[in-house]
Motif scaffolding. Structure first.
Motif, PDB file in Angstrom:
ATOM      1  N   ASN A 117      77.110  -7.495  79.547  1.00  0.00           N
ATOM      2  CA  ASN A 117      77.117  -8.448  78.226  1.00  0.00           C
ATOM      3  C   ASN A 117      75.818  -8.406  77.571  1.00  0.00           C
ATOM      4  O   ASN A 117      75.404  -9.155  76.419  1.00  0.00           O
TER       5      ASN A 117
ATOM      6  N   TYR B 100      90.572 -25.734  67.192  1.00  0.00           N
ATOM      7  CA  TYR B 100      89.685 -25.214  68.148  1.00  0.00           C
ATOM      8  C   TYR B 100      88.164 -25.346  67.467  1.00  0.00           C
ATOM      9  O   TYR B 100      87.320 -25.731  68.489  1.00  0.00           O
ATOM     10  N   GLY B 211      78.434 -14.902  70.490  1.00  0.00           N
ATOM     11  CA  GLY B 211      79.700 -14.405  70.560  1.00  0.00           C
ATOM     12  C   GLY B 211      80.024 -13.920  71.847  1.00  0.00           C
ATOM     13  O   GLY B 211      81.361 -14.112  72.402  1.00  0.00           O
ATOM     14  N   ARG B 212      79.211 -13.284  72.973  1.00  0.00           N
ATOM     15  CA  ARG B 212      79.562 -12.993  73.970  1.00  0.00           C
ATOM     16  C   ARG B 212      79.875 -13.868  74.975  1.00  0.00           C
ATOM     17  O   ARG B 212      80.822 -14.179  75.603  1.00  0.00           O
ATOM     18  N   PHE B 214      80.697 -16.926  74.125  1.00  0.00           N
ATOM     19  CA  PHE B 214      82.281 -17.833  73.695  1.00  0.00           C
ATOM     20  C   PHE B 214      83.196 -16.620  74.365  1.00  0.00           C
ATOM     21  O   PHE B 214      84.222 -17.400  75.067  1.00  0.00           O
ATOM     22  N   ARG B 215      83.353 -15.315  74.079  1.00  0.00           N
ATOM     23  CA  ARG B 215      84.418 -14.550  74.654  1.00  0.00           C
ATOM     24  C   ARG B 215      84.599 -14.510  76.141  1.00  0.00           C
ATOM     25  O   ARG B 215      85.708 -14.676  76.746  1.00  0.00           O
ATOM     26  N   THR B 216      83.377 -14.635  76.867  1.00  0.00           N
ATOM     27  CA  THR B 216      83.447 -14.175  78.439  1.00  0.00           C
ATOM     28  C   THR B 216      83.297 -15.629  79.226  1.00  0.00           C
ATOM     29  O   THR B 216      83.962 -15.750  80.319  1.00  0.00           O
ATOM     30  N   PHE B 219      85.596 -19.576  76.053  1.00  0.00           N
ATOM     31  CA  PHE B 219      87.001 -19.383  75.882  1.00  0.00           C
ATOM     32  C   PHE B 219      87.928 -19.259  76.926  1.00  0.00           C
ATOM     33  O   PHE B 219      88.653 -20.177  77.331  1.00  0.00           O
TER      34      PHE B 219
END
Lengths: 375, 299
Positions: A117, B100, B211-212, B214-216, B219
């Motif tokens: 990441n 959300y 963003g990362r 949040f995604r990994t 969320f």
């Protein structure tokens, strides 16, 4: 400031230092968390940052990592100021006290997180896998790769946290009381492990701790932080044998601190004038005496050779390799004397009886009270 | 003398352990009886009645599949079924879309627990008025001469009032999203509030941008909240009829509306068929949502 000269020397010599702080300050409202902190952390070293809770050591670490902003001063990483660089672009590793492992990911996925990441160069899955497995092996977690991080022990979690940080190859690793969450047995084992891993990788560890034994054992260099200021920087033995002020000495937990004042060539306390080898800094009013450098003798009648204080025995405490005895001074202050049993058989003292404490003039230190009084 | 107290003590201990082992059953008994009498039994009854013979004026317990055949052969009923599923999916997406970010703000960015609770209470304030008022209040908002049209015309954004706002599928979706959104926000905000802030710092430290992260991290860790919220919203929207009736001008017919009309005209067998279909859909939806996460582990 003891470090001021060193900071000056390292100016321009970027290769030698990985991190430099110049007059860094941080406030929370009216409270001063960091007060004009300047220090240099050398490359490829184990630096221990020692401080009591509330001394600002965690704030300092979080500031370096970029989780907190500065109010004043400059942080330089490898010669580049990083004040404006966000935490995720600083390439500093941070090992959290509670490990902060991602609970929904397995051991492997936790360790691989940074490689998958991070911004910049994208590694392919094979390269990531190779690196991750090598790191897992280095920290001694082989065989647990697929486990959930909620299903492993505290010591193993610590290793995952370490591996997760180290696999991204940071130039500097900040460890926030990394051994605090482990039990005593595991702690001493991890101490050795941390040193070994650091030496293998050749990175710099900045290890924050509240334990003086941990700091003295781990650090190539020890930085003592007190009330948001640097109280002392030095080699462990230097800090241990020559604390700069009474607050550092108190924090080391191995000094008797006797109040008094300098008078002529001696130190006046308890109605006596103790001879001094050195006079100490201006305004010095603490006579510091290491607990293991005191001799107990029967009350003497003859003339005094060297320093001597009359005391009454209170009690003893047995702690395995040593025995700790407590004596009361005429003023009521308690003096602690530590005898290592390997040197000789324990002396037997009678409660309530009078003794004399003696020591070598050279072993005593005359200290100022410390930052609190100076401010 | 010594033996006697021991025996008594043992007997007492046994009695108390017996009592203790019976206590859980006593605690669960009222709930079980209630559910059996008023949930399981009626559902079974509903299934049974759906196979009864329905004539214009009466219903007889003679088993037949005629009602079922009529239901699946009729465009009206199938249309209602399709509308129900469509409205459900749209409202579910809308509540998630609106809910959300709100939950993200309340649960993650407001680190003060008191403020977070206050904000959640704020979300619940509309529930202090009755359901009907909440639904009907949308009429003066969305109508041809409603607040939104007046404002849009005053700002010269539109010259003619938009009639599509009220008595359409859109108004039903708007109304339902507003009413059910809070059921999505609550569980998600709860899960987000439980995320240890140092996890996010750790992810940042390892080089991940927001963003990362949040995604990994964020969320996936909030997913149980999303599932619980989705179950709440789904169950309520699938069984809806009042919002559709009040805001669609009877143009949008959900399965719930079908049931209401059928019961109104004493067509019990048809109503039962629609009821069974609705119950099966809900069961499938809830089961599917529960498969997404292991709630037992997460909660």
């Amino acid at each position: 400031m003891p470090m001021a000269s060193q900071t000056g020397r390292n100016e321009g010599a970027v290769g030698g230092s990985v991190l430099r702080l110049d007059r860094v300050s941080k406030f929370y409202g009216a409270k001063v968390a960091l007060d004009d902190v300047s220090l240099t952390v050398p490359d490829n070293a184990y630096v221990a940052l020692l401080g009591a809770s509330g001394s600002g050591k965690t704030v300092l670490l979080r500031t370096i990592a970029g989780f907190e902003t500065l109010d004043r001063g400059v942080i330089t990483l490898k010669g580049k100021p990083v004040n404006e660089v966000p935490a995720h672009r600083r390439a500093i590793g941070f090992v959290f006290q509670n490990f902060a492992l991602f609970p929904h990911l397995s051991v492997v996925d936790n360790v691989a997180f940074g490689l998958k990441n991070a911004p910049g160069v994208k590694l392919d899955a094979r390269a990531i896998d190779t690196k991750v497995r090598a790191m897992i092996e280095l920290v001694g977690l082989s065989g647990l790769e697929g486990r959930a991080v909620t299903a492993i022990s505290g010591g193993q979690r610590q290793r995952v946290a370490l591996a997760r940080t180290l696999v991204t190859e940071p130039q500097l690793v900040l460890l926030d009381e990394p051994l605090g969450a482990l039990d005593a047995n595991l702690r001493s084992r991890m101490c050795g492990e941390l040193r070994r891993i650091r030496e293998r990788l050749g990175v710099t560890f900045l290890h924050v701790t509240g334990s003086e034994t941990e700091a003295l054992a781990m650090g190539d260099q020890v930085i003592v932080l007190d009330q948001g200021r640097i109280a002392q920087i030095g080699q462990p033995d230097e800090v241990y044998t020559r604390p700069l002020d009474a607050r550092v000495a108190r924090f080391l937990n191995c000094y008797n601190l006797i109040e008094g004042r300098v008078e002529g060539r001696g130190f006046a306390t308890e109605g006596r004038l103790l001879p001094c080898a050195q006079i100490g800094p201006a305004g010095a009013e603490i006579y510091a005496l290491r607990q293991d450098l005191i001799e107990v003798a029967p009350p003497a009648q003859g003339p005094n050779e060297g320093p001597r204080l009359p005391v009454t025995f209170v009690a003893s405490e047995y702690s395995g390799p040593s025995i700790t005895s407590f004596f009361k001074l005429p003023s009521g202050a308690v003096i602690t004397v530590e005898n290592h049993l390997s040197h000789r058989d324990p002396q037997v003292f009678e409660p309530g009886r009078s003794y004399d404490l003696t020591w070598k003039v050279d072993d005593a230190l005359i200290l100022a009270r410390g930052t609190g009084a100076r401010a | 003398m010594t033996a006697l107290p021991t025996t008594t003590a043992t007997a007492a201990a046994e009695a108390s352990s017996n009592k203790r082992s019976r206590t859980p059953y006593l605690l669960i008994a009222p709930g079980v009886i209630w559910m059996l009498l008023f949930l399981v039994l009626p559902i079974l009854m509903m299934v049974y009645v759906s196979f009864w013979t329905q004539t214009t004026f009466k219903i007889e317990p003679i088993l037949t599949t005629k009602s079922w055949q009529t239901f699946f052969a009729s465009d009206t009923y199938l249309g209602a079924l399709w509308t129900t599923v469509r409205i459900w999916l749209i409202v579910l997406a809308a509540t998630l879309l609106v809910g959300y970010p709100t939950a993200l703000f309340v649960g993650l960015f407001v680190r003060n627990k008191t403020t977070a609770t206050a904000l959640l209470v704020l979300c619940v304030i509309p529930f202090w008025t009755s359901f009907l008022i909440r639904v009907l209040a949308w009429r003066p908002m969305l109508g041809k001469e409603g607040a939104i049209n007046i404002i849009l015309q005053h700002l010269h954004i539109v010259s003619q009032p938009i009639d599509a706002l009220l008595f359409t599928e859109l108004s039903v979706v708007i109304g339902m999203t507003q009413i059910y959104c809070v059921f999505m926000v609550g569980p998600i905000a709860f899960m987000l509030g439980r995320i240890d802030p140092s996890l996010i710092e750790a992810a940042r430290d390892l080089g991940a941008g927001f963003g990362r992260i949040f995604r990994t991290i964020i969320f996936p860790l909030s997913l149980p909240g999303v599932v619980v919220g989705a179950i709440f919203v789904s169950v309520m929207v699938l069984g809806e009829f009042a919002t559709a009736a009040a805001l669609s001008g009877r143009k949008v017919n959900l399965l719930g509306n079908i049931i209401v009309t059928q019961v109104g005209s004493l067509k019990w067998a048809f109503a039962a068929v629609a009821g069974v279909v609705l119950t099966v859909i809900m069961g499938v939806v809830v089961a599917a949502l529960l498969r997404l996460v292991d709630l037992k582990r997460e909660l």
